[in-house]
Design a protein around this motif. Structure first.
Motif, PDB file in Angstrom:
ATOM      1  N   LYS A 244      30.547  60.570  68.793  1.00 21.92           N
ATOM      2  CA  LYS A 244      31.845  60.556  69.240  1.00 21.92           C
ATOM      3  C   LYS A 244      32.826  59.508  69.373  1.00 21.92           C
ATOM      4  O   LYS A 244      33.957  59.854  69.134  1.00 21.92           O
ATOM      5  CB  LYS A 244      31.569  61.265  70.738  1.00 21.92           C
ATOM      6  CG  LYS A 244      32.808  61.756  71.370  1.00 21.92           C
ATOM      7  CD  LYS A 244      32.323  62.643  72.585  1.00 21.92           C
ATOM      8  CE  LYS A 244      32.937  62.398  73.849  1.00 21.92           C
ATOM      9  NZ  LYS A 244      32.371  62.791  74.916  1.00 21.92           N
TER      10      LYS A 244
ATOM     11  N   ILE B 247      20.506  77.971  72.646  1.00 18.33           N
ATOM     12  CA  ILE B 247      21.078  77.258  71.154  1.00 18.33           C
ATOM     13  C   ILE B 247      19.816  77.015  70.384  1.00 18.33           C
ATOM     14  O   ILE B 247      18.978  76.217  70.615  1.00 18.33           O
ATOM     15  CB  ILE B 247      21.501  75.805  71.824  1.00 18.33           C
ATOM     16  CG1 ILE B 247      22.822  76.118  72.980  1.00 18.33           C
ATOM     17  CG2 ILE B 247      22.094  75.219  70.807  1.00 18.33           C
ATOM     18  CD1 ILE B 247      23.207  74.849  73.619  1.00 18.33           C
TER      19      ILE B 247
ATOM     20  N   THR C 190      22.175  74.309  65.661  1.00 15.38           N
ATOM     21  CA  THR C 190      23.405  73.899  66.391  1.00 15.38           C
ATOM     22  C   THR C 190      23.196  72.912  67.279  1.00 15.38           C
ATOM     23  O   THR C 190      23.903  72.052  67.634  1.00 15.38           O
ATOM     24  CB  THR C 190      23.916  75.437  67.474  1.00 15.38           C
ATOM     25  OG1 THR C 190      23.919  76.386  66.503  1.00 15.38           O
ATOM     26  CG2 THR C 190      24.853  75.154  67.999  1.00 15.38           C
TER      27      THR C 190
ATOM     28  N   LEU D 229      25.119  69.276  67.920  1.00 16.00           N
ATOM     29  CA  LEU D 229      25.585  68.770  69.106  1.00 16.00           C
ATOM     30  C   LEU D 229      25.285  67.582  69.150  1.00 16.00           C
ATOM     31  O   LEU D 229      25.982  66.482  69.829  1.00 16.00           O
ATOM     32  CB  LEU D 229      24.981  69.823  70.220  1.00 16.00           C
ATOM     33  CG  LEU D 229      25.863  71.305  70.450  1.00 16.00           C
ATOM     34  CD1 LEU D 229      25.058  71.746  71.579  1.00 16.00           C
ATOM     35  CD2 LEU D 229      27.168  71.080  70.858  1.00 16.00           C
ATOM     36  N   ILE D 230      24.050  67.187  69.120  1.00 16.78           N
ATOM     37  CA  ILE D 230      23.541  65.841  69.456  1.00 16.78           C
ATOM     38  C   ILE D 230      24.253  64.800  68.397  1.00 16.78           C
ATOM     39  O   ILE D 230      24.387  63.645  68.811  1.00 16.78           O
ATOM     40  CB  ILE D 230      21.943  65.882  69.074  1.00 16.78           C
ATOM     41  CG1 ILE D 230      21.257  66.728  70.362  1.00 16.78           C
ATOM     42  CG2 ILE D 230      21.344  64.409  69.377  1.00 16.78           C
ATOM     43  CD1 ILE D 230      19.980  66.966  69.968  1.00 16.78           C
TER      44      ILE D 230
ATOM     45  N   ASN E  77      27.081  65.041  66.923  1.00 17.38           N
ATOM     46  CA  ASN E  77      28.530  64.934  67.204  1.00 17.38           C
ATOM     47  C   ASN E  77      28.596  63.910  68.325  1.00 17.38           C
ATOM     48  O   ASN E  77      29.475  63.298  68.593  1.00 17.38           O
ATOM     49  CB  ASN E  77      29.220  66.108  67.217  1.00 17.38           C
ATOM     50  CG  ASN E  77      29.584  66.489  65.660  1.00 17.38           C
ATOM     51  OD1 ASN E  77      30.049  65.740  65.087  1.00 17.38           O
ATOM     52  ND2 ASN E  77      29.186  67.878  65.606  1.00 17.38           N
ATOM     53  N   GLY E  78      27.627  64.335  69.373  1.00 16.50           N
ATOM     54  CA  GLY E  78      27.651  63.282  70.619  1.00 16.50           C
ATOM     55  C   GLY E  78      27.265  61.911  70.428  1.00 16.50           C
ATOM     56  O   GLY E  78      28.219  61.103  70.785  1.00 16.50           O
ATOM     57  N   PHE E  79      26.518  61.852  69.272  1.00 20.37           N
ATOM     58  CA  PHE E  79      26.325  60.493  69.135  1.00 20.37           C
ATOM     59  C   PHE E  79      27.482  59.678  68.379  1.00 20.37           C
ATOM     60  O   PHE E  79      27.515  58.616  68.477  1.00 20.37           O
ATOM     61  CB  PHE E  79      25.051  60.433  67.993  1.00 20.37           C
ATOM     62  CG  PHE E  79      24.637  59.152  67.517  1.00 20.37           C
ATOM     63  CD1 PHE E  79      23.912  58.302  68.269  1.00 20.37           C
ATOM     64  CD2 PHE E  79      24.930  58.858  66.112  1.00 20.37           C
ATOM     65  CE1 PHE E  79      23.447  57.105  67.727  1.00 20.37           C
ATOM     66  CE2 PHE E  79      24.476  57.499  65.383  1.00 20.37           C
ATOM     67  CZ  PHE E  79      23.777  56.682  66.264  1.00 20.37           C
TER      68      PHE E  79
ATOM     69  N   CYS F 132      17.983  72.342  74.621  1.00 24.07           N
ATOM     70  CA  CYS F 132      18.850  73.052  74.056  1.00 24.07           C
ATOM     71  C   CYS F 132      18.373  74.589  73.396  1.00 24.07           C
ATOM     72  O   CYS F 132      18.926  75.386  74.072  1.00 24.07           O
ATOM     73  CB  CYS F 132      19.599  72.469  72.682  1.00 24.07           C
ATOM     74  SG  CYS F 132      20.335  71.066  72.964  1.00 24.07           S
TER      75      CYS F 132
ATOM     76  N   THR G 178      18.049  75.570  66.855  1.00 22.08           N
ATOM     77  CA  THR G 178      17.814  74.283  66.565  1.00 22.08           C
ATOM     78  C   THR G 178      18.902  73.565  65.646  1.00 22.08           C
ATOM     79  O   THR G 178      19.446  72.375  65.833  1.00 22.08           O
ATOM     80  CB  THR G 178      16.610  73.927  65.742  1.00 22.08           C
ATOM     81  OG1 THR G 178      15.646  74.468  66.563  1.00 22.08           O
ATOM     82  CG2 THR G 178      16.315  72.876  65.462  1.00 22.08           C
TER      83      THR G 178
ATOM     84  N   GLN H 281      14.935  66.830  73.433  1.00 22.00           N
ATOM     85  CA  GLN H 281      16.191  67.283  73.373  1.00 22.00           C
ATOM     86  C   GLN H 281      16.501  68.748  72.686  1.00 22.00           C
ATOM     87  O   GLN H 281      17.267  69.668  73.022  1.00 22.00           O
ATOM     88  CB  GLN H 281      17.083  66.179  72.759  1.00 22.00           C
ATOM     89  CG  GLN H 281      17.314  64.991  73.409  1.00 22.00           C
ATOM     90  CD  GLN H 281      17.898  63.945  72.635  1.00 22.00           C
ATOM     91  OE1 GLN H 281      17.738  63.651  71.582  1.00 22.00           O
ATOM     92  NE2 GLN H 281      18.688  63.268  73.175  1.00 22.00           N
TER      93      GLN H 281
END
Lengths: 493, 254
Positions: A466, A451, A455, A459-460, A462-464, A446, A453, A442
């Motif tokens: 959400k 992108i 950032t 991202l990962i 905040n996705g988790f 990115c 590491t 993953q």
């Protein structure tokens, strides 16, 4: 593992840290101490200290009796040890139980508040004037046990909404306090709740009258300030029939070497057709990279849906504290009532969290929903512990639980302890759980898109998280997203 | 644009590329073909900078820079794009948000201002029309629950958004039916121009019916053993990789 072994490991490992591990070695960004003279009780706990606190708060006799009763009960209780956490025994005689920022005259307006205190809030990004002017958020700011500023009071008062410090409520609204205090969390409920009842210094009180929809988010920022001061908040929120309130609680604390005990009690009461939404962002000092210092957060939070069609929703984002022991719960007493629990708990370095919820179905057609997201990094331990109880008379109860864990690196732990007790055949209880790791794949994907590491991890994460973040009020969600990233941030080579 | 000289690389102790040479100029499309295990995907991984791949010898120059010294994200910033054979899923992160982050991180690398929401949306709409891609796909979590075809189309859509100088397509045709191949290939063809280049890594000739290469190279045992015009691909299709293997082995014995 012995400490010695571990340190050797650490020396060897430093250079071999992979990007994810380096990523999570961020420093606490809110570590500063405001210098204010404190008006303190001597260290230790006995009946005289409790009398001292009660006198300081100018409390009526019944309140002192209530405290003493809790204290006497506490003396006969044992500290619980069933949670999946480890810490040195707490010396309850080595704690200062009361500390108030010294102010000669009580402030009549924000302008009279100690400039040093004001600067503390500004560093945290909470300027009261700004809040007052721009945001429509009423802030009851608590620094070391005494509320120093309350805004928007007049507007709320017009609607009959009471939003004040607990000490003020005891003086000004004793009938309401007497009627509801400790009806959800009895003083004898557990060790820390009893301790809190004996020594609590302040907190918030909210009463929403019948049929009133509170027009703004009510918000309290807590901050632990004087050294060696245990902070014991007491919060009580009552939503009368057909009313609605959304309450926000957010916390940061200064850097400290010695562990600080925090044992709050929060009680929520929702009457017929009422709804309470309680959101927390908790960012207390978690201790340093080696596990020194940090806050012990032993909290009892419980709400009761006392009336029909009532609803209580807990949302929490927990990134701080050395140890978190906390289970915001809902007693679903009224028929057709709903309880919700949305949680993101982040642990890094040596942090330990044992958190979850209890949904107690007593009424008919009651529903509950649990969404728990645990993120573990470093050598931390993150446990979800949840109870779904359906009693004999609770026909057609429904529960859905989802517990997801995300691991960063391979030295941390995630645990799930779901307890389900069903005594009525018509209940439908569902439980889903997943555990995943942030994969190198993953991160590389990115990276390949430009992108970095750090950032990518944000991202990962905040996705988790959400599904839980979406439950927070907008401004709070933005702050919480940043906090998640900060908690796991580090210099990436 | 890309100049690979005597590249030796492998993973852990295993040597996979053994002295590979390749020159790619702007405006060209190169296809690398070869049997399984010949090192095709290793080449793509080494160029993109994937961890655990070690270069023991040789050099790679990309637009005048030493590519091997750059981090993977810097390579992307310089204009290198890899369309993954197996695109990765990230739950809860919308495809749009992911692409927006990527676009702006690359702009930051180049010292350009980030696109604001309006500018980004405008660009996305243009590329969506060009690539014939649906909004609903972009609102979903990145690659999560995407079909094989959707994943590959999403890769090519990202390529359209990032406008790389060199795009490496790693087995982009694998697992796709003929209609999906056509859609993906059309997308790539629309993005071709005189300033960019494409490196196709593929096992089968069929993708080359749709993306017509200027040069075909055969990779075998870690080296390019034969290069030729697009007709070489057809010959391989007809005769299989065995004739190459035989040729190489015969040459070695001689």
């Amino acid at each position: 593992m012995k400490t010695g072994d571990f340190q050797q490991d650490k020396v060897v490992m430093e250079d071999e840290l992979d990007p994810i591990e380096r990523q999570v070695q961020g420093d606490y960004k809110y570590g500063f101490v405001t210098e204010i003279e404190a008006d303190e009780a001597p260290k230790g706990l006995n009946e005289n200290i409790i009398r001292f606190i009660s006198a300081k708060k100018e409390e009526p006799e019944w309140m002192l009796e209530w405290r003493l009763k809790a204290y006497r009960h506490w003396l006969n209780m044992k500290e619980p040890n069933w949670a999946n956490i480890r810490y040195e025994p707490i010396n309850y005689q080595d704690i200062i139980y009361y500390s108030a920022p010294k102010q000669k005259v009580k402030p009549k307006s924000l302008d009279e508040i100690d400039p040093e205190l004001r600067r503390t809030f500004e560093k945290l990004g909470i300027s009261l004037e700004e809040q007052k002017r721009l945001s429509g958020v009423a802030v009851d700011a608590v620094i070391d046990s005494v509320s120093i500023g309350t805004t928007f009071k007049d507007q709320l008062a017009e609607l009959g909404v009471i939003f004040c410090s607990m000490s003020e409520a005891i003086r000004e609204h004793p009938e309401l306090v007497k009627k509801y205090l400790s009806t959800v969390v009895p003083v004898t409920d557990n060790y820390f709740a009893a301790l809190n009842s004996a020594v609590f210094s302040d907190g918030s009180f909210v009463y929403i009258p019948k049929g009133v929809r509170c027009p703004m988010e009510l918000s309290t920022y807590f901050r632990i300030n004087a050294e060696n001061t245990g902070q014991f908040e007491r919060t009580l929120i009552v939503a009368d029939e057909g009313s609605y309130v959304s309450y926000l609680e957010g916390c940061t604390a200064p850097m400290r070497d010695e562990n600080q005990l925090h044992a709050a009690v929060v009680e929520l009461v929702a009457l017929d057709n009422a709804e309470i939404k309680y959101s927390t962002v908790q960012n207390w000092y978690p201790g340093d990279k080696d596990g020194q210092g940090g806050i012990y957060n032993f909290v009892t939070k419980r709400g009761i849906c006392r009336g029909v069609n009532s609803k209580i929703s807990w949302t929490q984002v927990e990134t701080g504290s050395a140890i978190t022991w906390k289970y915001p719960s809902v007693i679903l007493k009224g028929d057709n009532s709903t309880g919700e629990f949305y949680s993101v708990a982040v642990t890094n370095n040596h942090q330990q969290a044992d958190t979850g919820t209890k949904m107690i179905h007593l009424g008919k057609n009651t529903r509950s929903r649990i969404v728990s997201k645990g993120i573990s990094a470093g050598v931390s331990n993150n446990s979800y512990r949840g109870l779904v109880h359906v009693s004999r008379n609770a026909s057609n109860a429904r529960n859905f639980s989802q517990c997801d864990s995300l691991l960063l690196g391979d030295k941390c732990g995630a645990h799930t302890f779901p307890y389900i007790e069903v005594k009525n055949n018509s209940a439908v209880v569902e439980h889903e759980a997943t555990t995943s790791k942030i994969g190198e794949d993953q991160i590389f994907y990115c990276n390949q898109r430009g992108i970095d590491t750090e950032t990518a991890v944000a991202l990962i994460i905040n996705g988790f998280a959400k599904e839980v973040m979406n439950q927070l009020p907008m401004e709070f969600a933005v702050e919480a997203q940043k906090l998640l990233a900060i908690s796991l941030e580090g210099s990436v080579g | 644009m890309l100049s690979i000289r005597n590249l030796h690389a492998g993973i852990e102790e295993k040597k996979i590329l053994k002295g590979l040479n390749l020159e790619i100029n702007a405006g060209e499309v190169h296809a690398i073909m070869g049997p399984n295990g010949s090192g095709k995907s290793t080449l793509a991984s080494v160029l993109a900078g994937r961890e655990h791949y070690e270069v023991s010898e040789g050099s790679v120059e990309f637009l005048g820079k030493n590519l091997l010294e750059l981090s993977p994200e810097a390579r992307a910033g310089e204009g290198l794009f890899l369309a993954f054979q197996y695109p990765i899923e990230i739950a809860g992160l919308t495809t749009t948000n992911f692409i927006k982050t990527a676009v702006n991180e690359i702009r930051k690398y180049r010292g350009e201002q980030p696109l604001d929401a309006v500018q980004f949306l405008k660009m996305m709409k243009e590329k969506m029309a060009l690539m014939n891609i649906d909004q609903s796909l972009l609102s979903r979590s990145l690659n999560e629950g995407f079909s094989g075809g959707e994943k590959k189309r999403n890769e090519i859509f990202q390529m359209a958004m990032l406008q790389p100088k060199l795009a490496i397509l790693d087995e982009t045709d694998s697992g796709l039916d003929i209609d999906a191949i056509r859609i993906v290939a059309n997308g790539v063809n629309k993005l071709r121009n005189k300033d960019n280049a494409v490196l196709l890594v593929t096992h089968y000739q069929r993708l080359l019916d749709y993306i017509v290469p200027d040069f075909v190279h055969v990779l075998y045992n870690g080296q390019i053993v034969k290069s030729g015009p697009k007709e070489l691909a057809l010959e391989l299709e007809e005769r299989g990789y065995d004739f190459i293997k035989n040729e190489v082995n015969a040459a070695q014995e001689a």
